[in-house]
Enzyme design. Structure first.
Site, PDB file in Angstrom:
ATOM      1  NE  ARG A 165      -3.551  -2.591   0.935  1.00  0.00           N
ATOM      2  CZ  ARG A 165      -3.608  -3.913   0.230  1.00  0.00           C
ATOM      3  NH1 ARG A 165      -2.717  -3.901  -0.540  1.00  0.00           N
ATOM      4  NH2 ARG A 165      -4.316  -4.575   0.755  1.00  0.00           N
ATOM      5  CB  SER A 239      -8.447  -0.044   4.936  1.00  0.00           C
ATOM      6  OG  SER A 239      -9.024  -1.470   4.368  1.00  0.00           O
ATOM      7  CD  GLU A 335      -5.438   1.729   3.477  1.00  0.00           C
ATOM      8  OE1 GLU A 335      -4.843  -0.029   3.785  1.00  0.00           O
ATOM      9  OE2 GLU A 335      -5.891   0.825   2.081  1.00  0.00           O
TER      10      GLU A 335
END
Ligand code: NAP
Length: 339
Positions: A165, A239, A335
């Site tokens: 990510r 998320s 995130e």
């Protein structure tokens, strides 16, 4: 192409999937390189923020500078051989619209990434991933404009420092490179990735020969609908926390006290823990605090029940991270980008 004027005092509520209110002092939609050049000519030295689909951002304040909204469109096959096609996509294209396009054109590799909200230009920044596939698996190149010099620069996938990510585009200085197009190398033959438990369960009993990429993509859409809130109905940014990676010795100590802790490891690599499980163990799943809360069906997702301010959502996130730290000694990393 006629350059769009720079707009003033624009409410960003429709431009972020959390649907939190924030005002951009200056705002410019950009549909191509000429637009971008004109906007930069008129922008002076204002601070800049690049916005795609607004699906990975939390505004906790108004933005005093210039928000540049990427609306560059277009999907084109630029090269082809017997096994692959290289597809160049405008960064402002909707990600899921593009995934559907690949399937209609019988080009494979992105089927597990169906139904992820956001724009194509954001996909390499975050190296988006789901159900065992990451964008990096199919990424060929990322075309950018350096906003400090106006010069184009194309990054090959190997230069993007793709990780879990993350990528070079997440490193400071943020907002220096405006992504204009992304090229993907897609396969003409599907190699289906079905190892995640939810997927394996959903296709149980099916003859593997009967499963194709379109079906797998539909299965994933169905699973996501059943677990994740639709941002059009309930504000969220997917998320909110990354899954933590811990060293094997730290994991050994943790699992001694929590034998049922879900974990995933590569040989000789760090151990990945499920952030959603850690949050759930701390009692947060389904909890509502004022106008925001933790989604009842997936503890990784913070939601805006209507009218929540960005600061409230951030305060909730901090409380969650503090309880995970106190119970497990693990630091959760957020995130979405926090402004
Ligand atoms: P899940 O199946 O409940 O699993 C929890 C976590 O364990 C996942 O995040 C996943 O990590 C990991 N995991 C599960 N099976 C694994 C396997 N066979 N090998 C390696 N790791 C495994 O997860 P979920 O929350 O429903 O999400 C399903 C997928 O969609 C995940 O890949 C997740 O990352 C993705 N997703 C992403 C977002 C986003 O905003 N980024 C939002 C929702 C879902 P990974 O995250 O590394 O896959």
């Amino acid at each position: 192409m006629t350059a769009m004027p720079i707009q003033r005092h624009i409410d960003l509520t429709p431009y972020n999937t959390f649907a939190v209110a924030a005002v951009a002092n200056y705002f410019a939609p950009v549909a191509g390189r000429d637009d971008l050049r004109a906007v930069l000519d008129g922008a002076g030295d204002r601070s800049r923020l690049i916005l795609g689909g607004g699906s990975n951002i939390l505004f906790t304040r108004d933005f005093d500078g210039l928000v540049i909204k990427n609306e560059i469109r277009g999907i084109r096959v630029v090269r082809e051989d017997h096994d692959h096609a290289w597809v160049r996509v405008g960064a402002g294209e909707d990600w899921d619209g593009f995934v559907r396009w690949t399937l209609r054109h019988r080009l494979y590799g992105l089927e597990n990434l169906a139904s992820i909200p956001g724009a194509v230009g954001a996909s390499p920044i975050q190296n988006i991933g789901a159900y065992g596939v990451e964008v990096g698996d199919c990424l060929e190149a990322v075309e950018t404009i350096d906003l400090t010099s106006g010069a184009p620069r194309c990054y090959q996938a190997s230069e993007c420092a793709l990780g879990y990510r993350t990528s070079i585009f997440k490193q400071p200085p943020r907002d220096r490179y405006f992504i204009t197009a992304v090229t993907f190398r897609l396969s003409k033959t599907a190699r289906l990735v079905t190892r995640y438990a939810d997927v394996a369960r959903a296709i149980e009993g099916l003859d593997p020969a009967d499963l194709d990429a379109e079906m797998l993509s539909d299965v994933i859409r169905h699973i996501r609908r059943s677990k994740l809130p639709d941002p059009d109905e309930l504000g969220n940014a997917g998320s909110f926390f990354k899954n933590p990676l811990v060293a094997p010795d730290q994991f050994a100590a943790l699992v001694a006290g929590h034998g049922d802790m879900p974990h995933f490891s590569e040989p000789d690599g760090p151990v990945k823990l499920a952030a959603g499980w850690l949050i759930e163990q701390c009692g947060w799943k389904g909890r509502r605090v004022g106008a925001c809360g933790v989604y009842p069906r997936q503890a990784l997702i913070l939601v805006n029940y209507g009218g929540a301010r960005g600061e409230e959502i951030l305060a909730l996130a901090r409380d969650i991270a503090a309880s995970v730290k106190s119970r497990f000694g693990i630091d959760l990393e957020t995130e979405p980008r926090i402004i």
